[in-house]
Structures are given as structure tokens and as C-alpha cells.
Design a protein around this motif. Structure first.
Motif, mmCIF file in Angstrom:
data_model
loop_
_atom_site.group_PDB
_atom_site.id
_atom_site.type_symbol
_atom_site.label_atom_id
_atom_site.label_comp_id
_atom_site.label_asym_id
_atom_site.label_seq_id
_atom_site.Cartn_x
_atom_site.Cartn_y
_atom_site.Cartn_z
ATOM 1 N N ALA A 85 0.831 -1.206 0.000
ATOM 2 C CA ALA A 85 0.000 0.000 0.000
ATOM 3 C C ALA A 85 0.865 1.257 0.000
ATOM 4 O O ALA A 85 0.669 2.163 -0.822
ATOM 5 C CB ALA A 85 -0.926 -0.012 1.222
ATOM 6 N N GLU A 86 1.840 1.296 0.878
ATOM 7 C CA GLU A 86 2.670 2.506 1.006
ATOM 8 C C GLU A 86 3.560 2.725 -0.202
ATOM 9 O O GLU A 86 3.911 3.861 -0.523
ATOM 10 C CB GLU A 86 3.496 2.436 2.290
ATOM 11 C CG GLU A 86 2.609 2.569 3.529
ATOM 12 C CD GLU A 86 3.385 2.506 4.848
ATOM 13 O OE1 GLU A 86 4.609 2.259 4.810
ATOM 14 O OE2 GLU A 86 2.746 2.693 5.894
ATOM 15 N N PRO A 126 -4.200 -6.989 -3.580
ATOM 16 C CA PRO A 126 -4.146 -5.776 -4.414
ATOM 17 C C PRO A 126 -4.708 -5.989 -5.820
ATOM 18 O O PRO A 126 -5.267 -5.062 -6.410
ATOM 19 C CB PRO A 126 -2.649 -5.435 -4.463
ATOM 20 C CG PRO A 126 -1.921 -6.660 -4.016
ATOM 21 C CD PRO A 126 -2.864 -7.367 -3.095
ATOM 22 N N LEU A 127 -4.580 -7.209 -6.349
ATOM 23 C CA LEU A 127 -5.139 -7.460 -7.690
ATOM 24 C C LEU A 127 -6.647 -7.239 -7.691
ATOM 25 O O LEU A 127 -7.208 -6.659 -8.626
ATOM 26 C CB LEU A 127 -4.796 -8.878 -8.155
ATOM 27 C CG LEU A 127 -5.156 -9.184 -9.610
ATOM 28 C CD1 LEU A 127 -4.313 -8.363 -10.575
ATOM 29 C CD2 LEU A 127 -4.991 -10.673 -9.917
ATOM 30 N N MET A 128 -7.307 -7.704 -6.633
ATOM 31 C CA MET A 128 -8.754 -7.508 -6.517
ATOM 32 C C MET A 128 -9.090 -6.021 -6.407
ATOM 33 O O MET A 128 -10.032 -5.532 -7.032
ATOM 34 C CB MET A 128 -9.293 -8.252 -5.286
ATOM 35 C CG MET A 128 -9.201 -9.758 -5.354
ATOM 36 S SD MET A 128 -10.354 -10.511 -6.546
ATOM 37 C CE MET A 128 -9.340 -10.656 -7.977
ATOM 38 N N SER A 129 -8.304 -5.301 -5.620
ATOM 39 C CA SER A 129 -8.546 -3.857 -5.494
ATOM 40 C C SER A 129 -8.358 -3.155 -6.835
ATOM 41 O O SER A 129 -9.126 -2.269 -7.196
ATOM 42 C CB SER A 129 -7.606 -3.246 -4.449
ATOM 43 O OG SER A 129 -8.048 -3.553 -3.145
ATOM 44 N N GLN A 130 -7.320 -3.554 -7.561
ATOM 45 C CA GLN A 130 -7.066 -2.922 -8.864
ATOM 46 C C GLN A 130 -8.257 -3.081 -9.806
ATOM 47 O O GLN A 130 -8.638 -2.150 -10.520
ATOM 48 C CB GLN A 130 -5.818 -3.531 -9.519
ATOM 49 C CG GLN A 130 -4.511 -3.069 -8.880
ATOM 50 C CD GLN A 130 -3.306 -3.826 -9.438
ATOM 51 O OE1 GLN A 130 -3.423 -4.639 -10.344
ATOM 52 N NE2 GLN A 130 -2.133 -3.540 -8.883
ATOM 53 N N GLY A 131 -8.841 -4.270 -9.800
ATOM 54 C CA GLY A 131 -10.000 -4.504 -10.654
ATOM 55 C C GLY A 131 -11.161 -3.610 -10.247
ATOM 56 O O GLY A 131 -11.850 -3.027 -11.095
ATOM 57 N N SER A 154 -5.026 3.961 -1.881
ATOM 58 C CA SER A 154 -4.041 4.054 -0.783
ATOM 59 C C SER A 154 -3.923 2.752 -0.003
ATOM 60 O O SER A 154 -3.006 2.578 0.784
ATOM 61 C CB SER A 154 -4.452 5.167 0.179
ATOM 62 O OG SER A 154 -5.637 4.774 0.868
ATOM 63 N N GLY A 155 -4.896 1.868 -0.196
ATOM 64 C CA GLY A 155 -4.878 0.622 0.548
ATOM 65 C C GLY A 155 -5.535 0.722 1.909
ATOM 66 O O GLY A 155 -5.522 -0.230 2.695
#
Lengths: 574, 574
Positions: A85-86, A126-131, A154-155
């Protein structure tokens, strides 16, 4: 399990194989200079090597678990998530307006692949968030974008996708989750969803679910599906995670691998959600997310392949066993890497990783060019390459991980070694985000609705590379040219089949043959860029030994469906 | 996990594909009439379905464990072992003088395969005993035979094989375990052995280890190895298990699968043993055991494939998902078995199981004919087919189990379904008893020391079948004929290579191509025996879609070693 991100390989691919220069030449991505992308790769690689790779094994040994309705993640995952995230690695390609880096998808794909190689279970988050970020950027209201995108990028919060239900997997149109309009701009969502990756966890303050559901009176099938954003905690007036919403984790799956990634059964009971995109427009919005995720999953396969390859090579460079062919000669290592069959295995792994990676990054370049220029040919190319990148990338992931176990001999079957984990973890990548069979069917049906034009343009390019190599690498050039011609014939044959089943019956071998030929093409480019060097030698290995596989595959691909259905279900059971 | 032994399939193979009639025509096996073998298959099948299959899952969930130096087996395994022992299934092919049934190895192979399909972990125990029985029959003194064989055959005691040490795996000649002559007809054996399957357990009264070790002053390498029988408990005067010997289990491996089978690290500290065969003659004696075990392990792969196939088919016949091509037509099931890609997967599984099984049983027939007649050509054929049966059988096991997971979609990755267990369990079969790479090297080196004569005689037979099919199945006959000719060229090419590495570099693809072509031949026989029936349809699928794989494989097989070694170990690591 040591892992070292192969920064130079990505940089070589950007410059010499997939043509990132075209992307850099666009206004949109003019900032992604060579210096910038190399700095990004180096920085991301450092995190993968130092922070993520050490989390691979603990995630397997100490799976995510459900405690009092809350998912607790594996030891150290909180630190890994923090680093991701950072570092800004979630929103690499996200809109800078909301805190993203606005980088080309090509660069994001390389970094995603690295993270997968270091720790697949965690990288899935993060892959799921990117989608989700991409789906919201394209389809959500401004209010939703303003509130959610900065936090997802930002996560601080994470995203999931909720499609599958027990009776609705590959046939997503069969889903029965319901939504009702509350009349206040919100909807009330109810139903059960399964296989929700990172559906809950303790890494971030909120988990935001994109949920497919049906409004009252909606038509059956995919046409009647709408998309809703349903956060675990409802945002309060300040936009922070507030009151618990009507969503809970019913259970976690016990899986063959990927133990660090919690796979949840989610229950929605009148949960508050917001419509994303128009009513009944859910599938289009979901496809934005899925195309992104499909390329990402292909990259997961390649990342695991790279990790498994490095792991097996390290063993082969260390393990002594028997006299080898090189005993006493130049280059002699005294270890099993010098045995012909071990070297065949390792070289196959490396050659296939190159092919799969080059195809995935070619797909990413096509996506970037589409986004930067809106050009229809680039768009068609991206659409055509996505299922190939997904299925071939994950097939290579499984094959390389499998071979990695074999290189280890008996040690490979013992879990402490770590080779088996790669094989168990990567298995799901051929299944989720549309099974590899579904990818192949997409390729020969939807992606050939143009009569095979997009395929034909790719093959023109393959033949142009062969033409360019004719003078200096005549044998390799000829092999690639001939393969392209055979593939063109098969493509024409498939495109002519009115009965879709005649295509579907050969879809999987056709997709693989296409990948094999593209691999030959991209290896040939590498040989041209590195005459007399290791990349030419690798290309020679691939083109002489692996490319010929396309012959058998194309025979299979053009056999039609008649013999398949001649054998009835009863015959199969007899 | 339901499992149903396919008794009719074995009977069809005996009669129409592998020529068990030749075996029955010998004096030695004259009693193995059709009635007898069918009764045997039926009885064994019943035990597999009812007693062994229910033990498959518990063995995975409750692995064998080490408690106070003693291995405790999985729940229900004691009952399974009892059924195997009391049914006489350990000593099916053993000498009737010692309580065996004296049946052809062909029948034993079929029954072993069934048991593997029902419960692989447990089946490995009798397989180990069978190998030991055969080694003792051929190489042990009369005193040892009188004492041990009846107990091993009845299942009162069990057998293991102890070859591997940490530094001596594929290179067995590197072993360092020692034996010293006690001067009283016994030897004192010391050393550590790893990967000892069923090295200890609580199913029988004694565990008898065949241990490779070196006598003082023995030459280095395989020539200096002797074989010793080392029981866990020393027989007392009455021949019962008496005093504990100097052998103990140090630890159990944590494995990817096969959890029900204890894989032991064994420590020998001056344990009392008896020489089997002459001093320094250990490898010859061990090879008796290993050849038996190699065919047996090939059968394990096929058995798991059959189990995984039945499991996947049952799911595909039940699972509804989307409209299929057959909707509203004859033979419509309404389930995913009617989707072209699912049917392609299932038909591939079935066609490959047939090919692998027919090859393994052909190998068993060659062994039986060798044993019954001593004929050199049969012996050479058995030797040539053994590595193919082992490697192809286990490759098919892995591929079919893998495809079985894929047919299940997301459910396949979830352990409760059982599909993943097949895939995890069978993985080791490509590694133990000589990795599949070692099998392929054996094929192109030792088994081609005749200049390719044994291979050539097999190919003559393939072409004779093609000739016989020319009139009624011209397209299939031509495809098989052409494939045999290509394989003959490749065989000649390999046999001509003086540099063994040029053969080794293509050994694995060559072995697979040979199996592919033999599979075509045996499918063609099935088509001839079942004109217009399901077996002809399956043969057509195999010959049109799977056989063409040999083209790419043979290109790979004939590429030599030069390009392989052009890429150095440093290049691989770059």
C-alpha cells in the motif's frame, strides 16, 4: 524460498520485445520514460525480494482463519500489505486525480507479476482492489469515485468482486442474488456469494464488495444483472468506515493451495449498496473488472512460474548426483544442472516463462494503446490477447511449477522444500476469473466475431518478424513463418464454422497453438535483439523443440465436434 | 468418492487388445482361464469398491503418524489391509509353493491398478511386499524363502525396499550404508535410508526391509553394492516375530499427498541382516524388485486416473450450468457433460486411460511370456515396455487427475470435493521408483543397446495392425501407419547417436511419442474389435486428436544436445 525479481528481463522486454516505446510516444503515457519505468521496477523488485517473498511459506503453514465472524490473516501479512500500500503498488495504473500513478498497464503487469512470484496469496488482495478501482473509474458516479477511489488506491480500504453463487459459476447469468431500490439512492442487497477472494480480512479498515444482483422484474440471464457496491462498513459522514453493513462471512474454503488468501462464502442480508453503472448494466461494468483481472491472473501464473523456476534452478545448481556430461569440461558445475534431462527441464521452464511473459506484456501494451489512442485495432488486439494471456500464462504457471517439483526429485514431494507449494498455489489460476476452457471459448467465439481479422493482423506481424529474421536467422525464421501459416489456415477454418460447437471442440488446443506461435514470434524478436547471446540460444531451444507442438494442437483444433458428440454421455460412463 | 472397478474393461483388454490368450496357451499359466480371471477381477473389484475406496479420504485427512517410535496408520486401514491380505491379493503372482496364486502378472497388474484407484496410499503397502516377494523368490536362499515368503504372501508380515540415502537418490551407486559379516551367517547393517514407503506401521506383525549396503572393501559405485534382508523383529526359533532388531524410524515426511502412506527415514544401527543373492550382487537382485515395482507404479498412475475420471464424470453428469449444444436433442443430459469443452476433457481422460492401461498390460503380458517361455524377444519387449509403462502411466495419472480438478471448476480446488487429492497423491508416482526422466534415459540408452531391435519389432507389430485395419478403417489405419514410420525414423536416429547425451536430451519426448504411437496401435485394435461401437468412437477421438502430438515430440526428440549445452548454467541463471 529465495526470490529475486528479474528487473532486467522486464526492461529488455519493454525495449525490445513488446514495444513499450509506442506507449511512451503517446501523450497519456509520455511520463513513463525508460528511467522512470526502470526505477519503478527496481523499487518494486526490492519490496518483492525483501518483504513479500518471506511471507510465501508462512501463509501456507498458517492459513487465514475465521474467528468470531472475522478473518484473521497469516503471520506477517499485515506488514506485507503495508509495504504494498505505502509503495503505491495498488494504484500504479489508477487515475492520478484520485492518488494513482497513472502508469501504463504494461508496467503494472510487470510489477503484479513480481508480487505474484514472491507471494501469490497476498498479491491476490491488491489485484482484486485494482480490478475494483478500474470498474469504479469507468462506471461509478462521481460521488462514489470521490469517496472510494482514494481509499482503495491508498490501501486504506480493499475491494472484492462477487459474481459466483453455488448454481451460477461459469454461467453467471444464473445468479439469483437480489437488490431492491430503497428510494433514497441506495439499494438493499441480499443473497449468498461463494469463492470470494479476500472477502474479509484484518489488513485494512474496510472491505468493499462489488456484487452482481438482480433488481425486481429484471430479465433472466446476464441481461438482467446489475452491479452494486456494498461496503462491509457503511461510510459515515466524514467518509470513514462506520456502521457494520448487513454482510457477513459464513465460512472459509479449505483449498488445495493459496492458503494465505481467505476464500469466503459471503452472506448479504438486506445489505446497503450503491448502484454502479446503469440498472441492468452490471455485466458490462463487471467485464471491465474481469478483463483487467484476467490479464492479472495470467501474470499470477507467470509470476509463480518464475518463482518455481528460480527455486528449482537453485536446487539443480547445488545438488550433486552422478557424473554429468560436462565432467571435466568448460562450464562444468558438478551438479545436476549439467545432466541433459535436468537441463532440458530447466530450459523449457525458462523458455516458456519468456513466451508467456512476452504475450502478457504484449496484451498490456495493446490495452495501453487502446486507452491512450482509442484505436479500434489496438482494442481488438487487446481483446484477442486477453484470453490467451490468461490461459497460457496460467498453463505455463502450472507446468513450470510441476516441472519444478520434478527437478527436485523426491524432495519435490516433501512440503518443507517449497516446490510443492508453488504447484498447489498456482492450480487455481487456471480456474478462477473464467476457467481456461472459458477463455478458449471466448477466443474462438466472441473474439472471432470479426471473422478472424484481429488474429490475422497478429499473424501478419509474426510473418513480418520472420521476414526480418530471414537473412540472419534463416532456420528459425522459416520455422516461425511456417507455423504462422498453419495457424492462419486453422484460424480461417475455425472462423468459417457456423456451428459454434465445432469451434468449441477445438478451442483449448487452438488457444495453446496460438500462444505457441506467438511465443515463437516473440522469441525470434529476442534472438534478433541479442544475436549470438543467451536470448538467441533460448529462442533456438524454444523454436526447435517447443514450437513444433503446434502441429498436433492444430490437428486437434480442426477436428470439429462430430466425433466428440458421436461418443455419447452413456458411452463415457460405460 | 465412489469408485467402481471397471472389470469389463480389463476383460476386454485381456481378450482383444493385449493377447492374454498367448499367456493362457503356455503350460505355466494354463489355469488362468477366462472364467478364472473374470472371477478374480470381479472379486477384487468388489473389495476395491466396498472396502478400499472408503479409505481414500480418511487417509488424507488423518495421515499416518509417528508415536513413540511406532507408526500408527490412518483410520480403517487395518480393515483394508486385512481385506487385501485375506483375499490373497498380495501373492497373486507369487509361487503357489509358498501360498501364492501363481497367476499371470497381467492379472495382478489389473488388480493392483484397481486397488490404486480405490485407495492409492494403502495399495502401496502390498505393492512393496510384492516386489520383495519376487526378489526373494529369485535371489534368496531356501531357508529365507521358507521362512519369509509364506508370511509376506499371507500379509502376516510386510516388505519394504531401502535404496535411497540423502546423497544417493537417482545415483544409487553413491550410497554409503555399510554391512559387516558377523561370521555366523548374518551381517551387521548400519546406515540411514530415506523415503522408505511403509517403512513402519501397525498393520502386520513384522516389517521386512530389503536394504542395499556395502561390505568392507567393496568397490565404489553400483558394482560394490550388496542386498540384505533386515526384519524389524528378528524371527524366533518358531519363526515368529521375536526380539526388536537394530532399526528404527527417525521421522516421517510431510508430503504433498499420499498422506495415508508413511514415508519413513530409517536408521539402521548394527541391525542383523541376511545376504540376499551373492556379495556385490545387490543391484541385480534389486532390479528384479524395481522392474516389478516400475510396472506397478505405472499401474498406480492409471488407477488414480481411473478414479479421478469416474469422479469428474459423476460431477459432470450432475452439474447443471448453462445451455449446452445438445439442449432438446437426443442424448441430452442437461448437465455440463454436454458442453463441448467438458466433453473434450472427459473423452481425453478416457482415451488416455485406455492407452496407458493397454500399454501397461502389454508389458505385463511380455513379462508373463518371458517367465513362461524364457524367450529372448519377449524378455527384450518386457524390458523395453517397462519404462514406457511406468512413465506414461504416471504421466497420464497426473494429467487426468489435473483435468479432473479442471472439470470441477472452483469445486476442484476445494479439498472437500476430493478431486484435488487425486492430483496431490499421484504426483509422487512420477518421481519414485526412478523418476520419469530416469525411465526415459533407461529407454534410450540401456534399452537401445540392441540398436533399436526391440523397438523395431514393436513397430512392425504396430504396422501390422494398421495393415489389418486398412480395408475397414482406412483413415485411422493410415494415421497410425504414418506415426509408426515417423517413430521408426526417430528410433533409428537415436540408436545411431554415439554421444549418449544426444539421446538423453530428447529422451522424455521420445518416450512419450512412443507411448502415443503404441496408444494409437492399441486403440486401433479396439476399434477393429468393436466396429461401430463406443470403442471405435474412442479410438477415432484418440487417433485424430491426441496421436498427432507425436509430431512435435519427435522433432524435440531429434534435436540433439548441442543447443541444450550451448545455453550454459550461467545463461540459465542470468
Amino acid at each position: 524460498m529465495p526470490y529475486h525479481a528479474v528487473v532486467d528481463d522486464y526492461a529488455f522486454m519493454f525495449d525490445h520485445i513488446v514495444g513499450l516505446d509506442q506507449v511512451r510516444a503517446t501523450d497519456r503515457f509520455a511520463d513513463a520514460t525508460d528511467d522512470v519505468t526502470r526505477a519503478i521496477l527496481t523499487e518494486a523488485g526490492k519490496m518483492c525480494d525483501e518483504v513479500l517473498a518471506p511471507l510465501q511459506r508462512p501463509g501456507d503453514l498458517h492459513p487465514a482463519r475465521l474467528e468470531n465472524g472475522v478473518v484473521r490473516t497469516s503471520p506477517g501479512y499485515d506488514q506485507g500489505w503495508k509495504a504494498i500500500a505505502e509503495g503505491g503498488w495498488i494504484g500504479m495504473s489508477a487515475d492520478p486525480e484520485y492518488g494513482g500513478m497513472g502508469l501504463p498497464m504494461t508496467v503494472t503487469s510487470a510489477v503484479n507479476e513480481m508480487m505474484s512470484g514472491a507471494c501469490l496469496s497476498l498479491q491476490l488482495a491488491p489485484l482484486m482492489s485494482q480490478g475494483q478501482i478500474e470498474a469504479l473509474e469507468h462506471h461509478a458516479s462521481d460521488a462514489i469515485k470521490q469517496l472510494y477511489l482514494p481509499k482503495l488506491i491508498s490501501g486504506e480500504w480493499t475491494g472484492t468482486m462477487n459474481l459466483t453463487e453455488p448454481q451460477a459459476g461459469s454461467d453467471v447469468g444464473a445468479l439469483s442474488s437480489k437488490a431492491e431500490d430503497n428510494g433514497d439512492g441506495t439499494y438493499s442487497v441480499s443473497g449468498q456469494k461463494i469463492y470470494i477472494s479476500w472477502g474479509d480480512h484484518d489488513l485494512a479498515d474496510n472491505v468493499c464488495h462489488l456484487v452482481l444482483a438482480r433488481l425486481p422484474g429484471a430479465p433472466a440471464g446476464t441481461k438482467g444483472i446489475s452491479l452494486f457496491l456494498v461496503p462491509k462498513y457503511l461510510p459515515d459522514d466524514a467518509g470513514n468506515a462506520g456502521k457494520l453493513n448487513g454482510v457477513k462471512v459464513v465460512s472459509l474454503e479449505h483449498k488445495m493451495g493459496l492458503h494465505g488468501s481467505p476464500t469466503c462464502v459471503m452472506q448479504y442480508d438486506g445489505a446497503t449498496g450503491w448502484l454502479v453503472g446503469p440498472e441492468q448494466g452490471g455485466m458490462a461494468a463487471m467485464f471491465t473488472m474481469m478483463n483487467n483481472a484476467r490479464l492479472g491472473v495470467g501474470g499470477q501464473g507467470i509470476g509463480v512460474a518464475e518463482g518455481a523456476y528460480q527455486h528449482a534452478l537453485a536446487y539443480a545448481m547445488d545438488r550433486k548426483q552422478g557424473r554429468t556430461a560436462l565432467e571435466g569440461k568448460d562450464g562444468h558445475t558438478g551438479t545436476i544442472v549439467d545432466h541433459a534431462d535436468v537441463r532440458r527441464m530447466l530450459t523449457t521452464m525458462k523458455a516458456d516463462i519468456f513466451a508467456a511473459r512476452a504475450i502478457a506484456l504484449s496484451c498490456a501494451v495493446a490495452i495501453d494503446m487502446t486507452n491512450a489512442t482509442g484505436d479500434a485495432d489496438w482494442k481488438a488486439r487487446a481483446a484477442f490477447l486477453t484470453p490467451i494471456a490468461k490461459a497460457f500464462g496460467t498453463d505455463v504457471g502450472m507446468e513450470v511449477a510441476h516441472t519444478g517439483v520434478q527437478v527436485h526429485g523426491g524432495m519435490g514431494f516433501v512440503e518443507e522444500t517449497g516446490a510443492a507449494q508453488f504447484s498447489r498455489d498456482v492450480r487455481v489460476t487456471a480456474i478462477y476469473e473464467g476457467t481456461n476452457g472459458i477463455q478458449a471459448m471466448d477466443l474462438v467465439a466472441r473474439k472471432m466475431m470479426d471473422g478472424g481479422d484481429a488474429a490475422g493482423r497478429l499473424l501478419d506481424e509474426v510473418e513480418a518478424t520472420a521476414e526480418a529474421a530471414k537473412a540472419t536467422l534463416p532456420d528459425l525464421a522459416e520455422a516461425v513463418w511456417n507455423a504462422a501459416e498453419s495457424l492462419r489456415e486453422a484460424t480461417d477454418w475455425l472462423a468459417e464454422q457456423k456451428d459454434l460447437n465445432a469451434r468449441f471442440a477445438g478451442a483449448v488446443p487452438y488457444l495453446r497453438a496460438f500462444a505457441r506461435v506467438l511465443g515463437g514470434h516473440l522469441h525470434l524478436r529476442a534472438a534478433l535483439a541479442d544475436k549470438g547471446g543467451a536470448r538467441e540460444k533460448l529462442a533456438r531451444f524454444y523454436i526447435q523443440r517447443l514450437l513444433p507442438e503446434h502441429v498436433g494442437l492444430l490437428a486437434h483444433a480442426q477436428a470439429g465436434a462430430q466425433d466428440l458428440y458421436a461418443l455419447t454421455a452413456d458411452d463415457l460412463a460405460a
